[in-house]
Design a protein around this motif. Sequence first.
Motif, PDB file in Angstrom:
ATOM      1  N   THR A   1      53.525   1.456   6.352  1.00  0.00           N
ATOM      2  CA  THR A   1      52.361   0.606   6.116  1.00  0.00           C
ATOM      3  C   THR A   1      51.201   1.437   5.616  1.00  0.00           C
ATOM      4  O   THR A   1      51.131   2.646   5.836  1.00  0.00           O
ATOM      5  N   ASP A   2      50.294   0.770   4.952  1.00  0.00           N
ATOM      6  CA  ASP A   2      49.075   1.399   4.451  1.00  0.00           C
ATOM      7  C   ASP A   2      48.048   1.374   5.581  1.00  0.00           C
ATOM      8  O   ASP A   2      47.604   0.306   5.984  1.00  0.00           O
ATOM      9  N   MET A   3      47.680   2.504   6.103  1.00  0.00           N
ATOM     10  CA  MET A   3      46.759   2.559   7.237  1.00  0.00           C
ATOM     11  C   MET A   3      45.312   2.237   6.843  1.00  0.00           C
ATOM     12  O   MET A   3      44.463   2.037   7.701  1.00  0.00           O
TER      13      MET A   3
END
Length: 110
Positions: free
Chosen positions: A104-106
């Motif tokens: 996931t894109d933090m």
Amino acid sequence: MFAAYGVWPVFHGHPPRLWAVVLGGALLAVTLIRPLWLRPANRLWFAFSMLLHRVMNPLIMGILFFGVVTPIGWLMRMAGEDPLAQKLDRSKTTYWSQSTSQDTDMNRQF
């Protein structure tokens, strides 16, 4: 609240409760003119609310737990559900489960 209680009978064709209207007006005047005079009543009301909290909060939470959570748990157990995978399986070498999520894109978590 006193003013509302005093005026309520008017909506049903009865005369108003003058004592409640006068008391409500007096409290409103004191609130607007000298609010510090109401500090002892405010502290007393706060102490009462904290006492009420100590009694009612555990009571309501107990009713919710034993009235909602426990019966749902019993029904799930009778249906054979095991959402936490707690059953013992001797054929497994590990109880770790593989994650199915992708990276996931933090920066944009939500």
